[in-house]
Design a protein around this motif. Structure first.
Motif, PDB file in Angstrom:
ATOM      1  N   SER A   6      41.067  43.406  48.379  1.00 42.08           N
ATOM      2  CA  SER A   6      41.624  41.910  49.312  1.00 42.08           C
ATOM      3  C   SER A   6      42.206  42.723  50.608  1.00 42.08           C
ATOM      4  N   MET A   7      42.778  43.814  50.611  1.00 42.69           N
ATOM      5  CA  MET A   7      43.063  44.438  51.778  1.00 42.69           C
ATOM      6  C   MET A   7      41.983  45.013  52.603  1.00 42.69           C
ATOM      7  N   GLY A   8      40.935  44.843  52.152  1.00 38.91           N
ATOM      8  CA  GLY A   8      39.643  45.362  52.898  1.00 38.91           C
ATOM      9  C   GLY A   8      38.740  46.351  52.815  1.00 38.91           C
ATOM     10  N   LEU A   9      39.040  47.016  51.406  1.00 42.27           N
ATOM     11  CA  LEU A   9      38.189  47.956  50.943  1.00 42.27           C
ATOM     12  C   LEU A   9      37.072  47.567  50.138  1.00 42.27           C
ATOM     13  N   PRO A  10      35.796  48.259  50.245  1.00 39.43           N
ATOM     14  CA  PRO A  10      34.638  47.704  49.445  1.00 39.43           C
ATOM     15  C   PRO A  10      34.651  48.054  48.035  1.00 39.43           C
ATOM     16  N   LEU A  11      35.342  47.285  47.393  1.00 40.20           N
ATOM     17  CA  LEU A  11      35.268  47.651  45.842  1.00 40.20           C
ATOM     18  C   LEU A  11      34.970  46.170  45.016  1.00 40.20           C
ATOM     19  N   PRO A  12      34.468  46.610  43.843  1.00 41.03           N
ATOM     20  CA  PRO A  12      33.916  45.624  42.902  1.00 41.03           C
ATOM     21  C   PRO A  12      34.960  44.848  42.079  1.00 41.03           C
ATOM     22  N   ALA A  13      35.821  44.354  42.795  1.00 44.13           N
ATOM     23  CA  ALA A  13      37.154  43.435  41.934  1.00 44.13           C
ATOM     24  C   ALA A  13      36.638  42.350  41.209  1.00 44.13           C
ATOM     25  N   GLU A  14      35.553  41.684  41.418  1.00 53.11           N
ATOM     26  CA  GLU A  14      35.034  40.463  40.963  1.00 53.11           C
ATOM     27  C   GLU A  14      34.535  41.080  39.529  1.00 53.11           C
ATOM     28  N   SER A  15      33.676  41.959  39.845  1.00 49.29           N
ATOM     29  CA  SER A  15      33.062  42.883  38.612  1.00 49.29           C
ATOM     30  C   SER A  15      34.191  43.258  37.454  1.00 49.29           C
ATOM     31  N   LEU A  16      35.244  43.552  38.014  1.00 43.76           N
ATOM     32  CA  LEU A  16      36.270  44.412  37.199  1.00 43.76           C
ATOM     33  C   LEU A  16      37.030  42.969  36.488  1.00 43.76           C
ATOM     34  N   LEU A  17      37.011  42.021  37.104  1.00 45.46           N
ATOM     35  CA  LEU A  17      37.702  40.798  36.467  1.00 45.46           C
ATOM     36  C   LEU A  17      36.889  40.333  35.448  1.00 45.46           C
ATOM     37  N   ILE A  18      35.386  40.065  35.680  1.00 48.21           N
ATOM     38  CA  ILE A  18      34.590  39.692  34.517  1.00 48.21           C
ATOM     39  C   ILE A  18      34.606  40.749  33.244  1.00 48.21           C
ATOM     40  N   THR A  19      34.320  41.777  33.727  1.00 47.61           N
ATOM     41  CA  THR A  19      34.319  42.853  32.864  1.00 47.61           C
ATOM     42  C   THR A  19      35.788  42.826  31.829  1.00 47.61           C
ATOM     43  N   SER A  20      36.779  42.660  32.518  1.00 48.39           N
ATOM     44  CA  SER A  20      38.150  42.845  31.745  1.00 48.39           C
ATOM     45  C   SER A  20      38.319  41.428  30.725  1.00 48.39           C
ATOM     46  N   ALA A  21      37.746  40.425  31.302  1.00 43.47           N
ATOM     47  CA  ALA A  21      37.682  39.276  30.458  1.00 43.47           C
ATOM     48  C   ALA A  21      36.753  39.243  29.459  1.00 43.47           C
ATOM     49  N   LEU A  22      35.591  39.968  29.610  1.00 44.76           N
ATOM     50  CA  LEU A  22      34.603  40.170  28.389  1.00 44.76           C
ATOM     51  C   LEU A  22      35.330  41.232  27.380  1.00 44.76           C
ATOM     52  N   PHE A  23      35.980  42.235  27.923  1.00 46.95           N
ATOM     53  CA  PHE A  23      36.664  42.676  27.126  1.00 46.95           C
ATOM     54  C   PHE A  23      37.791  42.375  26.144  1.00 46.95           C
ATOM     55  N   CYS A  24      38.565  41.395  26.752  1.00 43.32           N
ATOM     56  CA  CYS A  24      39.463  40.609  25.976  1.00 43.32           C
ATOM     57  C   CYS A  24      38.755  39.761  24.897  1.00 43.32           C
ATOM     58  N   ALA A  25      37.784  39.017  25.316  1.00 39.63           N
ATOM     59  CA  ALA A  25      36.917  38.070  24.520  1.00 39.63           C
ATOM     60  C   ALA A  25      36.522  38.895  23.347  1.00 39.63           C
ATOM     61  N   THR A  26      35.793  40.045  23.563  1.00 41.05           N
ATOM     62  CA  THR A  26      35.190  40.639  22.517  1.00 41.05           C
ATOM     63  C   THR A  26      35.856  41.855  21.543  1.00 41.05           C
ATOM     64  N   THR A  27      37.094  42.231  22.203  1.00 40.47           N
ATOM     65  CA  THR A  27      37.779  43.179  21.348  1.00 40.47           C
ATOM     66  C   THR A  27      39.217  42.681  20.970  1.00 40.47           C
ATOM     67  N   HIS A  28      39.901  41.829  21.760  1.00 45.09           N
ATOM     68  CA  HIS A  28      41.187  41.283  21.465  1.00 45.09           C
ATOM     69  C   HIS A  28      42.233  42.450  21.591  1.00 45.09           C
ATOM     70  N   LYS A  29      41.839  43.327  22.465  1.00 38.19           N
ATOM     71  CA  LYS A  29      42.803  44.420  22.516  1.00 38.19           C
ATOM     72  C   LYS A  29      43.595  44.202  23.797  1.00 38.19           C
TER      73      LYS A  29
END
Length: 196
Positions: A6-29
């Protein structure tokens, strides 16, 4: 990572959010609430830091080097005029377009969009973007992996179409809009500082 993107660096934040949500949904850790809070907080904080960077350095840099990339003083005035009139929409919807998401806060700061307006639309966009993506990915679970390719392509096509339409509109109406901005600048102290 969300904050840095959000500060302007080209990083995959959207992918991180989706991956984290999938991790929550599948592992419940991890708790999905924590991921949503972290994502929303990072998005809002990052854009505010980007706004401050743009506010402190952006206008000077654009004034000094803008001509090299076609940003004349009249175009800077036009950009300021658009941000003052429609900045909330630009900030909110810019959150959902990957390239624009990295630069909208910097531009809003450089163009001197009022901070209270920026903060409101930035927070609203951060909640809907980070919270929405994370919650949808969590609820859809592994189904999101199958759909994400088509959804990304669809959003990409829509975003490119909208950006192209806006570029054509501004190119065709640049003289008229610049004249409106110049006229508004005669009456508006915020714009007067940008008069060529």
């Amino acid at each position: 990572m969300v904050m840095l993107e959000s500060m302007g660096l080209p990083l995959p934040a959207e992918s991180l959010l989706i991956t984290s949500a999938l991790f929550c949904a599948t592992t419940h850790k991890l708790q999905i609430e924590g991921v949503i809070i972290a994502g929303v907080t990072g998005a809002i904080m990052g854009d505010n830091f980007g706004y401050l960077i743009g506010h402190e350095l952006g206008l000077h840099m654009l004034g000094k080097h803008g001509n090299k990339v076609g940003l004349t003083s009249k175009r800077l005035l036009l950009g300021r005029y658009i941000f003052l009139r429609h900045g909330g929409s630009v900030v909110f919807f810019g959150r959902f377009i990957a390239i624009l998401r990295m630069f909208v806060a910097l531009l809003a700061g450089a163009i001197r969009m009022p901070w209270h307006t920026f903060l409101f639309y930035n927070a609203l966009g951060g909640v809907f973007w980070a919270g929405g993506y994370t919650l949808c990915a969590y609820m859809l679970g592994n189904e999101i992996l199958r759909l994400s390719g088509w959804i990304a392509i669809g959003f990409g096509v829509v975003a490119c179409t909208v950006i192209l339409a806006l570029l054509i509109f501004f190119k065709r109406n640049e003289k008229r809009l610049t004249a409106e901005a110049m006229q508004a600048a005669q009456q508006d102290e915020q714009l007067k500082a940008l008069l060529p």
